[in-house]
Write an enzyme that holds these catalytic residues in place. Sequence first.
Site, mmCIF file in Angstrom:
data_model
loop_
_atom_site.group_PDB
_atom_site.id
_atom_site.type_symbol
_atom_site.label_atom_id
_atom_site.label_comp_id
_atom_site.label_asym_id
_atom_site.label_seq_id
_atom_site.Cartn_x
_atom_site.Cartn_y
_atom_site.Cartn_z
ATOM 1 N N GLU A 122 10.124 -3.517 -3.173
ATOM 2 C CA GLU A 122 9.192 -3.820 -2.071
ATOM 3 C C GLU A 122 9.349 -2.804 -0.917
ATOM 4 O O GLU A 122 9.214 -3.157 0.255
ATOM 5 C CB GLU A 122 9.426 -5.261 -1.610
ATOM 6 C CG GLU A 122 8.243 -5.953 -0.968
ATOM 7 C CD GLU A 122 6.920 -5.749 -1.682
ATOM 8 O OE1 GLU A 122 6.854 -6.094 -2.867
ATOM 9 O OE2 GLU A 122 5.974 -5.246 -1.061
ATOM 10 N N GLY A 123 9.638 -1.568 -1.295
ATOM 11 C CA GLY A 123 9.818 -0.506 -0.296
ATOM 12 C C GLY A 123 11.282 -0.384 0.071
ATOM 13 O O GLY A 123 11.874 -1.302 0.637
#
Length: 591
Positions: free
Chosen positions: A435-436
Site C-alpha cells: 500500500e505504498g
Amino acid sequence: MSTYTAPLKDMRFVLNELAGLSEVARLPGCEDATPDTVDAILEEAARFASGVLDPLNRSGDQEGSKWSDGEVRTPRGFRDAYRQFAEGGWNALPFEPDWGGQGLPKLVATPVDEMWTSANMSFSLCPLLTQGAVHALALRGSEKLQQTYIPKMVAGEWTGTMNLTEPQAGSDLALVKTKAVSHGDHYRISGQKIFITYGEHDLTKQIVHLVLARTPEAPEGTKGISLFVVPKFLVKADGSLGERNGARCASLEHKLGIHASPTAVMLYENAVGYLVGEENRGLETMFIMMNAARFGVGLEGVAIAERAFQRALAFAKERLQGRDLAAGGSPVPIIRHPDVRRMLMLMKSQTEAMRALAYVVAAALDFASRSANPEERKRNQAFVDLMIPIVKGWSTETGIEIASLGVQVHGGMGFVEETGAAQYLRDARITTIYEGTTGIQAMDLVGRKIAREGGVTAKAWLGELKSFDAELARSGNADIQSLRAQLAAGAQALGDCVQFIVAEKNPLTAFAGAVPFLKLAGMVAGGWQMARAALAAEKNLSKDKSFYEAKIATARFYGDHVLVQAPGLRDTVVKGSSGAMALSEDQFLAA
Ligand SMILES: Cc1cc2nc3c(=O)[nH]c(=O)nc-3n(C[C@H](O)[C@H](O)[C@H](O)COP(=O)(O)OP(=O)(O)OC[C@H]3O[C@@H](n4cnc5c(N)ncnc54)[C@H](O)[C@@H]3O)c2cc1C
C-alpha cells in the site's frame, strides 16, 4: 502463552476523550452509534477476536495457505472462522445500509478492525481487501455493477481483491502492462499480476478481482490506466454463478510473514472484465480510495504493536532472571529490571500514541464525509490528507520497532518461534512495504501534502499545537509540564522543517529527508495526542486512579524517551540531504 485481550479501556478512553465519539454520533447517518451500542459492539468484537481469531494465529502461521493445481487451501479453521465472521455480520459493519451494511462511523469500525488485526493479521487482510474493492465499486461502478457485486461482498458471501502490481510495476504503476480489449458490453483482460492478497482461496466460492489494465489506444503512463471488475466466476442474470472466467492463480509466494494470507500470482487469459468508471481514469479511482486503504494498513501497525506488547508483558512477568537491584535475593521476574521496564514502556507509550492518532484521524474521516457543514468537511479533509501518510508510515515503521522490542524482551526465547514473539515481527514487516512503501508515503507527505500547497495545512496544524500549548500551561501537574516542554520543542522542530520544505526548490534535497521528516511528524502528532490524553486523565483522575495515573506517567515517558528525539530529526532533515547524495554510485562499495 499469552492470549489476546482487547485493550477495551484504552479504546473507550480514546474514543470518548480524544476522538469525540459523541460528536461523531451526531453526524447525519451516525445516529446508531449510541454509547450502549458501541459498548456492545466492542465487547462482542473482543470476544470474537480472542475466542475465534486469536487461537488460529499461530497454527495459521505454521501451516500457511497451500497452492495445488490452481486451487488454494487456507489453514485449518480459517473457513469456519470466516463463516462465523460473515454470519455474525462483522463483514458488513463498515458499509452503508443501502448495501446491507450497518452504516456505523469509521470511528467505531476502527477499534473493531484493530482487534481483528491484533488477533490474526493474516485473517484480517481478507475483509480489508474486500472493503477496498467495495469502496472502488461504490465510488465509480455503474449501477448494474454495484447491484450485482456489492450486496454479496458486503454480506461476506463474495470477497474482493486489488490487482495493481506486476513484475515491472510496483511503486511505479505507470508501468502497468496488463491489456484490456473492448468486446461488446465487456472487455477481455490479459496479463500477469503478482503479490495479490487473497487472490485465490477457499473461504468463499466467488472472488471479485479489481484489476488495473490498459486499453490498446490508451496513452502511456498513469493517464492510460483503467480499472476493471474481473470475477472468478461469471455472474448470470439472476445473480447466480455461471462459468469459470479466465482468471487463475499460477502460484503463491513463499514469504517472511503473514503465512496464512495467500499472496497470489494471478494470470488473466482473455478474462471477461467490466469497466469501472471511465477508460483511462482507473488510477484516479484508486487514488480516491487510497486514503481508506492506507489508513487500514497504518492501523495494522497499531494492532501488531499492541499484540507484541501484550505478549512481552506476559513473558516479563513470568521469566525469572537476575536479582533485585536494591534488595538482592533470589531471581526476580525480569519486569523488575529497569531496562526491561524501559522497553515495555516504549512499547506501551508508542502504541497508545499511535492508537490515539489513528482514532482521531478516523473521526476526521467521518466529519470529512458526513458533516452537513461544507467548511467543516473541507477542514477535516485537509487534516485527513495531511495525516494519512503519517498514520500509514509512522505507525507501521514504529509497529516494526515495537515488534522487534517484543523479541528483545523475550531474549533468546524471542528469536525461536515457540513463544510467538517472532511471528509478530515477521508479520509486521510487510506493513511498511505494501500500500505504498514508507519512502512513497514520505514523498507524498513532503511533496503533495506540504510543498504543493505552501504548507498551508501543516501550518494550520502547527497553529493548533500552539493554542494547545496554552491549555497545557494551565495544568499544575509536573509530569504534564515536562511533557509540555518536549512537545513545544518537537513542534518547533516540525515548524522548522515545514519552513525548510516550503522554501526548498530542489526536490532531491527535500526528498532525501522525507522519511526522517515523516517520522518527526508522527512523533510530534503522537506527542500531541499523549498530551491531550494526559490532560483528560488529570481531569478524570478520581474516577479510576490507577488507569489515569498510568496514562499521565506513560505520556511523560513518551516525552522523555520519544519526543526528545525530535530536534535531532530536524537536523537530519535540514542538514542531512547532501550526505545522502554525496557518494557516486561507484563509491558505495570499495572492494
Ligand atoms: C505480502 C504482499 C502482499 C501484497 N498485496 C498486494 C495486493 O493485494 N495487491 C497489489 O496490487 N499489490 C500487492 N502487493 C505489492 C505491494 O504493494 C508492492 O510490493 C509495493 O507497492 C512496492 O512495490 P515493489 O515491491 O515493486 O517495490 P519497488 O517499487 O521496486 O521499490 C523498491 C524500493 O525502492 C523504493 N522506491 C521505488 N520507487 C521510488 C521512488 N520513486 N522514490 C523513492 N524510492 C522509491 C521503495 O520505497 C522501496 O524501498 C503486495 C506485496 C506483498 C509483499
